[in-house]
Scaffold this motif. Structure first.
Motif, short mmCIF file in Angstrom:
data_model
loop_
_atom_site.label_atom_id
_atom_site.label_comp_id
_atom_site.label_asym_id
_atom_site.label_seq_id
_atom_site.Cartn_x
_atom_site.Cartn_y
_atom_site.Cartn_z
N VAL A 41 -26.15 -68.90 -15.80
CA VAL A 41 -26.03 -67.61 -15.42
C VAL A 41 -25.52 -67.32 -14.51
CG1 VAL A 41 -28.57 -67.18 -17.13
CG2 VAL A 41 -28.38 -68.23 -14.50
N SER A 42 -25.42 -68.05 -14.06
CA SER A 42 -24.49 -67.58 -12.29
C SER A 42 -23.29 -68.54 -12.09
CB SER A 42 -25.78 -68.37 -11.36
OG SER A 42 -26.18 -70.08 -11.04
N SER A 44 -20.75 -64.33 -9.45
CA SER A 44 -22.13 -65.03 -9.63
C SER A 44 -22.85 -64.82 -10.55
CB SER A 44 -22.98 -64.97 -8.09
OG SER A 44 -22.54 -62.69 -8.12
N GLY A 45 -23.40 -64.25 -11.26
CA GLY A 45 -24.03 -63.69 -12.45
C GLY A 45 -25.09 -63.30 -11.99
N GLN A 46 -26.04 -63.74 -12.37
CA GLN A 46 -27.45 -64.08 -12.24
C GLN A 46 -28.30 -64.48 -10.79
OE1 GLN A 46 -30.70 -62.86 -14.92
NE2 GLN A 46 -28.57 -62.99 -16.70
N PRO A 47 -27.21 -64.79 -9.47
CA PRO A 47 -28.41 -65.67 -8.27
C PRO A 47 -29.29 -66.04 -8.93
CG PRO A 47 -27.17 -63.34 -6.80
CD PRO A 47 -27.57 -63.22 -8.95
N VAL A 48 -30.31 -65.05 -8.03
CA VAL A 48 -31.65 -65.41 -7.92
C VAL A 48 -31.97 -66.38 -8.84
CG1 VAL A 48 -33.77 -64.31 -7.86
CG2 VAL A 48 -31.86 -63.60 -6.15
N LEU A 49 -31.73 -66.59 -10.73
CA LEU A 49 -32.25 -66.88 -11.52
C LEU A 49 -31.22 -68.24 -11.54
CD1 LEU A 49 -34.24 -67.95 -13.82
CD2 LEU A 49 -32.28 -66.46 -15.65
N GLY A 50 -30.19 -68.26 -10.87
CA GLY A 50 -29.98 -69.21 -11.51
C GLY A 50 -30.01 -70.25 -9.94
#
Length: 302
Positions: free
Chosen positions: A100-101, A156-162
């Motif tokens: 996801v990241s 980076s995709g979904q950096p918070v979730l990652g």
């Protein structure tokens, strides 16, 4: 084989280079799956991780001295806990985070293991709590992590979730190192690592049972070669690292772990297509690495 204190940083550097190469290796498998129109969903990721660690575990056990005898003399519950923490749980979250990241973000956040150690060791191993200076440095490192997640760069995709998953992954790995200290009382580091990888790999493979029917599609020649390389990374990297933990204090080794994010970020930046570190990675990375190095120097001075 023994490792002198002078050679310890170079041994850790070898671990760092191997672990750093795993980030682009896993990303390359995900890219290959997309090329053949297979999604890197949860079941596929778990099966991939399971196969990798089963192979790595078997390799280490084959070159271990009397692994069956050591297994009989070791309480199984701590060994199972070690396998679950350092392999099963850690890499279920790690492989998901990479899906996801970015590998670059993950490469930086492996440094969070040093912060987890400072926070968990007083609770579990009854070591002294961090001083005010150490708490301040932990805060600087945390600020670096937040900055890296806020401005991670391209791809980076979904950096918070990652970021959450990467940090949770290193938390599980740190718990694994703590549990390992009990296992090492009756088992050598090489056999302990082998069983940890094997048992953890079996856990991951069973969790990915939904992808068994697609095994031949998932594991084409390129994926097989990459998986074998990743298994070698696990066997050599974890085998050497856990051997070092039997020779040197974990606090000392934690001070050298800044090499891991440096190698991981550099290798990911060079080898993963479409990923470019942003300003947050550079500034946040400097803050994280500064805090890790400074924490070690503070402990040495004390």
């Amino acid at each position: 084989m023994t490792v002198s204190p002078r050679m310890c940083p170079f041994a850790v550097l070898l671990c760092a280079l191997l672990w750093g190469s795993a980030f682009p290796g896993i990303k390359a498998i995900y890219a290959e799956w997309e090329n053949i129109q297979v999604l890197p969903d949860m079941q596929n990721r778990l099966l991939l991780a399971g196969v990798r660690f089963i192979i790595g575990g078997f390799v280490l056990l084959l070159i271990s001295k009397s692994p069956i005898k050591q297994l009989k003399s070791t309480p199984f519950l701590p060994l199972l806990g070690f396998a679950a923490a350092q392999t099963g749980i850690q890499y279920a979250m790690f492989y998901t985070a990479l899906a996801v990241s970015s590998a670059v973000l993950g490469g930086l956040l492996v440094a969070s293991g040093s912060f987890w150690w400072l926070l968990l060791a007083p609770l579990i191993l009854k070591t002294p709590w961090p001083t005010r200076v150490q708490w301040s440095l932990i805060g600087i490192g945390a600020a670096g992590v937040l900055l890296a997640v806020y401005k991670p760069g391209a791809g980076s995709g979904q950096p918070v979730l990652g970021g959450i998953l990467f940090c949770a992954s290193t938390l599980s790995g740190t718990l694994g190192v703590i549990i390992l200290q009990r296992v090492l009382k009756t088992m050598g580091a090489r056999a302990a690592t082998g069983y940890g990888l094997l048992l953890g790999g079996i856990m991951l493979t069973l969790a990915g049972a939904g992808a068994w029917s697609d095994f031949t599609q998932l594991f084409n020649l390129k994926v097989i070669l990459l998986t074998c390389y990743l298994a070698m990374v696990s066997a050599v990297g974890f085998g050497l690292w856990n051997y070092l933990t039997s020779l040197f204090p974990v606090n000392l080794l934690a001070g050298y772990r800044f090499l891991v994010p440096v190698c991981a970020v550099v290798e990911s930046s060079l080898l993963v297509a479409g990923e470019t570190p942003g300003l947050g990675i550079w500034i946040g990375g400097l803050l994280v690495i500064f805090s890790v190095v400074a924490l070690q120097r503070v402990k040495v001075v004390q």
